[in-house]
Design a protein around this motif. Structure first.
Motif, PDB file in Angstrom:
ATOM      1  N   LYS A  48    -100.697 -42.901   5.691  1.00 19.18           N
ATOM      2  CA  LYS A  48     -99.370 -43.094   5.090  1.00 19.18           C
ATOM      3  C   LYS A  48     -98.582 -44.206   5.780  1.00 19.18           C
ATOM      4  O   LYS A  48     -97.825 -44.930   5.138  1.00 19.18           O
ATOM      5  N   VAL A  49     -98.736 -44.352   7.096  1.00 20.61           N
ATOM      6  CA  VAL A  49     -98.002 -45.388   7.819  1.00 20.61           C
ATOM      7  C   VAL A  49     -98.447 -46.771   7.353  1.00 20.61           C
ATOM      8  O   VAL A  49     -97.630 -47.653   7.078  1.00 20.61           O
ATOM      9  N   SER A  50     -99.751 -46.970   7.246  1.00 17.35           N
ATOM     10  CA  SER A  50    -100.284 -48.253   6.766  1.00 17.35           C
ATOM     11  C   SER A  50     -99.781 -48.551   5.361  1.00 17.35           C
ATOM     12  O   SER A  50     -99.471 -49.705   5.037  1.00 17.35           O
ATOM     13  N   SER A  51     -99.717 -47.539   4.535  1.00 14.85           N
ATOM     14  CA  SER A  51     -99.259 -47.735   3.159  1.00 14.85           C
ATOM     15  C   SER A  51     -97.814 -48.216   3.124  1.00 14.85           C
ATOM     16  O   SER A  51     -97.460 -49.082   2.324  1.00 14.85           O
ATOM     17  N   VAL A  52     -96.961 -47.671   4.001  1.00 13.50           N
ATOM     18  CA  VAL A  52     -95.564 -48.091   4.050  1.00 13.50           C
ATOM     19  C   VAL A  52     -95.465 -49.551   4.472  1.00 13.50           C
ATOM     20  O   VAL A  52     -94.732 -50.357   3.874  1.00 13.50           O
ATOM     21  N   ILE A  53     -96.201 -49.918   5.511  1.00 10.43           N
ATOM     22  CA  ILE A  53     -96.175 -51.298   6.012  1.00 10.43           C
ATOM     23  C   ILE A  53     -96.592 -52.268   4.918  1.00 10.43           C
ATOM     24  O   ILE A  53     -95.931 -53.285   4.673  1.00 10.43           O
ATOM     25  N   SER A  54     -97.681 -51.957   4.251  1.00  3.71           N
ATOM     26  CA  SER A  54     -98.200 -52.836   3.206  1.00  3.71           C
ATOM     27  C   SER A  54     -97.278 -52.887   1.993  1.00  3.71           C
ATOM     28  O   SER A  54     -97.044 -53.948   1.412  1.00  3.71           O
ATOM     29  N   LYS A  55     -96.724 -51.748   1.625  1.00  8.80           N
ATOM     30  CA  LYS A  55     -95.840 -51.661   0.459  1.00  8.80           C
ATOM     31  C   LYS A  55     -94.647 -52.604   0.598  1.00  8.80           C
ATOM     32  O   LYS A  55     -94.207 -53.224  -0.380  1.00  8.80           O
ATOM     33  N   HIS A  56     -94.134 -52.736   1.809  1.00 13.55           N
ATOM     34  CA  HIS A  56     -92.941 -53.553   2.036  1.00 13.55           C
ATOM     35  C   HIS A  56     -93.280 -54.989   2.446  1.00 13.55           C
ATOM     36  O   HIS A  56     -92.375 -55.744   2.823  1.00 13.55           O
ATOM     37  N   GLY A  57     -94.538 -55.354   2.367  1.00  8.27           N
ATOM     38  CA  GLY A  57     -94.932 -56.718   2.661  1.00  8.27           C
ATOM     39  C   GLY A  57     -94.754 -57.114   4.115  1.00  8.27           C
ATOM     40  O   GLY A  57     -94.552 -58.294   4.421  1.00  8.27           O
ATOM     41  N   LEU A  58     -94.841 -56.142   5.014  1.00  4.70           N
ATOM     42  CA  LEU A  58     -94.655 -56.402   6.437  1.00  4.70           C
ATOM     43  C   LEU A  58     -96.003 -56.543   7.138  1.00  4.70           C
ATOM     44  O   LEU A  58     -97.059 -56.347   6.533  1.00  4.70           O
ATOM     45  N   THR A  59     -95.948 -56.898   8.408  1.00  2.71           N
ATOM     46  CA  THR A  59     -97.159 -57.028   9.211  1.00  2.71           C
ATOM     47  C   THR A  59     -97.009 -56.182  10.464  1.00  2.71           C
ATOM     48  O   THR A  59     -95.992 -56.256  11.151  1.00  2.71           O
ATOM     49  N   ALA A  60     -98.006 -55.372  10.743  1.00  4.05           N
ATOM     50  CA  ALA A  60     -97.998 -54.539  11.940  1.00  4.05           C
ATOM     51  C   ALA A  60     -99.436 -54.123  12.227  1.00  4.05           C
ATOM     52  O   ALA A  60    -100.342 -54.367  11.422  1.00  4.05           O
ATOM     53  N   ALA A  61     -99.631 -53.497  13.372  1.00  5.25           N
ATOM     54  CA  ALA A  61    -100.933 -52.929  13.708  1.00  5.25           C
ATOM     55  C   ALA A  61    -100.831 -51.418  13.669  1.00  5.25           C
ATOM     56  O   ALA A  61     -99.771 -50.855  13.953  1.00  5.25           O
ATOM     57  N   VAL A  62    -101.906 -50.762  13.279  1.00  6.17           N
ATOM     58  CA  VAL A  62    -101.943 -49.304  13.310  1.00  6.17           C
ATOM     59  C   VAL A  62    -103.200 -48.859  14.039  1.00  6.17           C
ATOM     60  O   VAL A  62    -104.227 -49.535  14.013  1.00  6.17           O
ATOM     61  N   ILE A  63    -103.074 -47.735  14.699  1.00  3.82           N
ATOM     62  CA  ILE A  63    -104.201 -47.097  15.357  1.00  3.82           C
ATOM     63  C   ILE A  63    -104.539 -45.850  14.559  1.00  3.82           C
ATOM     64  O   ILE A  63    -103.662 -45.026  14.273  1.00  3.82           O
ATOM     65  N   SER A  64    -105.792 -45.707  14.168  1.00  2.00           N
ATOM     66  CA  SER A  64    -106.194 -44.571  13.331  1.00  2.00           C
ATOM     67  C   SER A  64    -107.613 -44.149  13.660  1.00  2.00           C
ATOM     68  O   SER A  64    -108.401 -44.928  14.211  1.00  2.00           O
ATOM     69  N   SER A  65    -107.934 -42.908  13.303  1.00  5.60           N
ATOM     70  CA  SER A  65    -109.279 -42.379  13.560  1.00  5.60           C
ATOM     71  C   SER A  65    -110.239 -42.694  12.422  1.00  5.60           C
ATOM     72  O   SER A  65    -111.448 -42.535  12.570  1.00  5.60           O
TER      73      SER A  65
END
Length: 285
Positions: free
Chosen positions: A115-132
């Motif tokens: 869900k966090v990645s989806s929010v970042i992408s939805k708003h056209g932003l750039t960030a890194a996520v750590i996930s399993s």
């Protein structure tokens, strides 16, 4: 869309050779030129920032910041929300705060369903996520956790306990600063807790190097993720003979923050991400 931006005047920038005086020209989300004197055509940029009094420009920071746990940073753990609307608000609140404090490449731990990645992408932003599990989305640099090891693009970063550290435990192997349990979102506060502020400054740009984005210095070709400190601020002012990115960052917050060449934060105003209200969510707990 990124503007062409010229930053010049009484400007100092922290490059690979240390602090130098000169100008910066941003174009297309990257630093296209730096040096002593700007070309005349740079003056035609859409945004021209001329500093009559000293200003220091450093590379933007990157750190592991709270995501869905944003309201509870530094407190006992609380069951994080799972509904999409609340997750979105908390993630956006975290990102807006990160940008305002010069963390231009936030790193967040994702939920099991990305869900966090989806929010970042939805708003056209750039960030890194750590996930399993893979959470590959546009704008997201996905760091995977595999048996306690961090992996990016099939390349080993290192074991979590060795390469992830908090401000009090900066070591030679530390590559990602974990600030999720810090009450303050300000690097100024993180520096004050560290016995080795020089190493902390290096750690704050290490993710850019680890992910292969740039050198972590203000130089040609680097991403236009920048933090500008106005040294005319009486809190920040200091003799130029002592001009040091560490000393400046320890004294106060930035005046302007660029993310991908866009002004994300300026003089107390959020321009890239407006902080959403999370009061209603907190009141319902």
């Amino acid at each position: 869309m990124s503007l062409r931006t010229l930053i010049h005047g009484e400007v100092y920038y922290y490059g690979s050779r240390g602090v130098e005086k000169g100008f910066l020209f941003i174009d297309g989300g990257k630093i296209r030129d730096v040096g002593e004197e700007p070309q005349p055509e740079y003056e035609l940029s859409e945004l021209v920032l001329r500093y009559e009094k000293p200003a220091l420009v450093v590379h933007g920071f990157s750190a592991l910041v709270p995501g869905v746990e944003f309201p509870f940073r530094g407190l006992d753990s609380v069951q994080p929300p799972t509904d999409e609307g609340t997750v979105e608000k908390l993630v956006m609140a975290s990102l807006s705060t990160a940008y305002a404090n010069g963390v231009t490449l936030p790193i967040l731990e994702d939920t099991p369903d990305c869900k966090v990645s989806s929010v970042i992408s939805k708003h056209g932003l750039t960030a890194a996520v750590i996930s399993s599990k893979p959470c590959a989305k546009p704008g997201v640099y996905n760091i995977l956790v595999e048996e306690g090891r961090l992996v990016f693009n099939n390349r080993l970063i290192g074991r979590w306990g060795e390469v992830v550290c908090d401000p009090r435990s900066i070591g030679d192997k530390c590559l990602i600063l974990d600030t999720r349990r810090e009450h303050s979102r300000s690097p100024q506060a993180w520096f004050s807790k560290s016995d080795n502020p020089d190493s902390l400054l290096r750690t704050l740009v290490q993710p850019y190097r680890v992910l292969g984005l740039d050198s972590g210095f203000v130089e040609r070709g680097s991403l236009a993720d920048l933090v500008v400190y106005d040294l005319s601020d009486p809190v920040l002012s200091l003799p130029l003979s002592k001009l040091s990115p560490v000393v400046v960052a320890m004294r106060g917050g930035p005046q302007v923050v660029f993310v991908g060449g866009e002004v994300a934060f300026e003089k107390g105003e959020h321009l890239l991400v407006q902080p959403p209200s999370i009061v209603e969510y907190l009141a319902g707990l």
